[in-house]
Structure formats: C-alpha cells, structure tokens
Design a protein around this motif. Structure first.
Motif, PDB file in Angstrom:
ATOM      1  N   GLU A   1       0.835  -1.217   0.000  1.00 37.89           N
ATOM      2  CA  GLU A   1       0.000   0.000   0.000  1.00 37.89           C
ATOM      3  C   GLU A   1       0.860   1.254   0.000  1.00 37.89           C
ATOM      4  O   GLU A   1       0.562   2.232  -0.677  1.00 37.89           O
ATOM      5  N   SER A   2       1.965   1.217   0.776  1.00 41.08           N
ATOM      6  CA  SER A   2       2.808   2.416   0.840  1.00 41.08           C
ATOM      7  C   SER A   2       3.475   2.675  -0.523  1.00 41.08           C
ATOM      8  O   SER A   2       3.655   3.814  -0.932  1.00 41.08           O
ATOM      9  N   VAL A   3       3.800   1.615  -1.242  1.00 44.27           N
ATOM     10  CA  VAL A   3       4.374   1.781  -2.587  1.00 44.27           C
ATOM     11  C   VAL A   3       3.289   2.313  -3.536  1.00 44.27           C
ATOM     12  O   VAL A   3       3.510   3.264  -4.292  1.00 44.27           O
ATOM     13  N   ALA A   4       2.095   1.729  -3.439  1.00 45.94           N
ATOM     14  CA  ALA A   4       1.001   2.110  -4.344  1.00 45.94           C
ATOM     15  C   ALA A   4       0.594   3.564  -4.152  1.00 45.94           C
ATOM     16  O   ALA A   4       0.103   4.207  -5.081  1.00 45.94           O
ATOM     17  N   ALA A   5       0.808   4.098  -2.948  1.00 51.38           N
ATOM     18  CA  ALA A   5       0.389   5.470  -2.648  1.00 51.38           C
ATOM     19  C   ALA A   5       1.355   6.502  -3.242  1.00 51.38           C
ATOM     20  O   ALA A   5       1.071   7.705  -3.226  1.00 51.38           O
ATOM     21  N   SER A   6       2.469   6.063  -3.761  1.00 50.67           N
ATOM     22  CA  SER A   6       3.470   7.006  -4.268  1.00 50.67           C
ATOM     23  C   SER A   6       3.060   7.607  -5.619  1.00 50.67           C
ATOM     24  O   SER A   6       2.562   6.894  -6.497  1.00 50.67           O
TER      25      SER A   6
END
Ligand SMILES: C[S@@+](CC[C@H](N)C(=O)[O-])C[C@H]1O[C@@H](n2cnc3c(N)ncnc32)[C@H](O)[C@@H]1O
Length: 258
Positions: free
Chosen positions: A51-56
């Motif tokens: 999720e943290s990668v996707a939020a970039s």
C-alpha cells in the motif's frame, strides 16, 4: 498470448494427472508451503508495504538492462504502474514469504529488486537472514532502498548493478539457500545467470524462477534448466519454477497448481 494460453492448459492437465506426488520431499513442500492457504499474521506487513508503494506519485526514469517491457512504451514510469505490471502480486509475495520460512533460509539472493515488494516479503519472513538484492536501474534502486529503510528493514543489502557485473564481481561469494531470479526475461541471459549461480548453491538450495511462461524463449530455457545435469527435482507452479539440487533425489519434474 497463444503460448500463454496453451501453456496454461497444458500445465493444468499435467498438474491434474500428476496429482499423486511420490516424492516425500515434494509432497511435504506442496502441502505445507506451496498450497498452505492459512493466514499468517505477517501478511499484514506485506500488504502495508504494498500500500505504501502504491500510494506514491513518483515517476521513475528506467534504465532497461532486461528484455524490455511488453506494456510500457517510454522509459518514464509511474511507481504505481510499475507495481501493477512489473512486481510480484500479493499472492506471489506470500509464496516467497512461505518459501523462505519453510526452508529456514539464511542467505538469499534476488536478481531484480524493482520496488522491493518481494525483497521486503523475504526479509520479513526471515529477519535473521541476509538478503542480497540486485537492481540495475538507479532510480528504481533508490526508490526501493528508501522504501525498505522507511519500513525498518535492516537485513537487506541492496546493490545497484547489472546482474552480469554483480555475478562476475562476486565470484567468491558464499552459497545461497534461496536464489530468486526475476529480471531480464531473455532465454540466453537466463541460462547464463543460472550457470553462474551454480557456483553458489549447495545440496539444499532452491532456485526460484519467475515468469517461466513469459515467452516461448523463457519456456525453452526453463525446460533446458530442468534437464540440467546438476538439477534433480523441479517444480513447475506455472507462475514460478523451482529447482533443487538434492543428490538424494533423482531427476524428476513436478507440476503443482497453486
Ligand atoms: C520483474 S522486475 C523484479 C520484480 C521483483 N523481483 C518483485 O518480485 O517485485 C525486474 C527488475 O529487474 C531489473 N533488471 C532487469 N534486467 C536486469 C539486468 N540485466 N541487470 C540488473 N537489473 C535488471 C529491472 O530494472 C526490474 O526492476
């Protein structure tokens, strides 16, 4: 496309026909690891990292050292698109997590870090293990390095290098328990990497290949690898191929539907 569809149905038939697995080693692997669908607490960490990668919103400039992309036409790519098209899926990362735990690995090599989602899963699975991961594209490497750092991952050595340079400069490297080859999906390159890493495997190592049906060329090389004199058991899970070097096992191919 035709290759993929044909290969998929052919895999389905083989995994159905060969359902009775007579090797206790592969039988246990299938039952306790490959097809283990129990929910592990740490899967939550894997989801949060994704999720943290996707939020970039970051856009990365790609230096392509591989076989090119079937999807992207330019070398500027949004992180969330790289995640969608080039990285391990949630199901894949869970499988890598289980493989590292099942084999109690201590030394892992990954060729092809990309955004670090598989690297993270393997590092979380075995915090006591040393994971080395190699990425040739500098901006991608830097993104993965920061993501892993922000997620407090301390057991990963990330290296920015081409696979070729890494393998030629680390000839004296120790043996690895698990090697994950996931980049440069070109048949001849893959066989060359495989031959180089043979110097770094022991009796109980496992080598995991991603995308063995990516192209007819990759499938040709996967078949060659399964017949290699050093390889004993191989397991075709369609998305992944696993090869083993256990001398106590005769050369045999297994097909597992995940
Ligand atoms: C499919 S992605 C890796 C995905 C990642 N292992 C995962 O599971 O999420 C392949 C990566 O390998 C890198 N790569 C491809 N060929 C390479 C080469 N010859 N040397 C170094 N890196 C390479 C690409 O830049 C890309 O980021």
């Amino acid at each position: 496309m035709f290759h993929l569809v044909f290969a998929y149905f052919s895999h389905l038939i083989k995994s159905f026909h060969l359902h009775g697995i007579h090797s206790p080693f592969i039988f246990q692997l299938e039952k306790k690891c490959l097809r283990d669908d129990s929910v592990k607490e740490s899967y939550e960490l894997l989801s949060r990292f994704r999720e943290s990668v996707a939020a970039s919103n970051v856009i990365l400039k790609i230096e392509d050292h591989g076989a090119g992309s079937k999807v992207f036409k330019t070398n500027e790519r949004k992180v969330n698109e790289i995640l969608r098209h080039n990285c391990s899926t949630e199901k894949d990362t869970r499988l890598l997590y289980r493989l590292c735990a099942y084999f109690e690995v201590n030394h892992v090599l990954e060729l092809g870090t990309s955004l670090g989602v598989a690297t993270h899963a393997m590092a979380v699975s075995r915090p006591q293990a040393q994971i080395t991961s190699v990425e040739g594209s500098p901006e991608v490497y830097e993104f993965a390095r920061r993501q892993l750092q922000e997620n407090s991952i301390q057991n990963v050595a990330l290296i920015c290098s081409t696979f070729k340079d890494f393998l030629s400069q680390h000839k004296e490297e120790k043996d690895y328990d698990l090697i994950y080859i996931d980049g440069h999906h070109d048949g001849d390159a893959t066989i060359t990497y495989f031959e180089s890493i043979l110097a770094h495997v022991h009796n109980d190592s496992v080598v995991v290949f991603d995308d063995i049906y990516w192209s007819t060329d990759m499938t040709r090389v996967w078949n060659e690898i399964c017949k290699h004199s050093k390889v004993t058991a191989s397991v075709d899970c369609f998305d992944f191929g696993l090869v083993f070097f256990r001398k106590e096992q005769s050369q045999e191919r297994f097909y597992v539907k995940l």
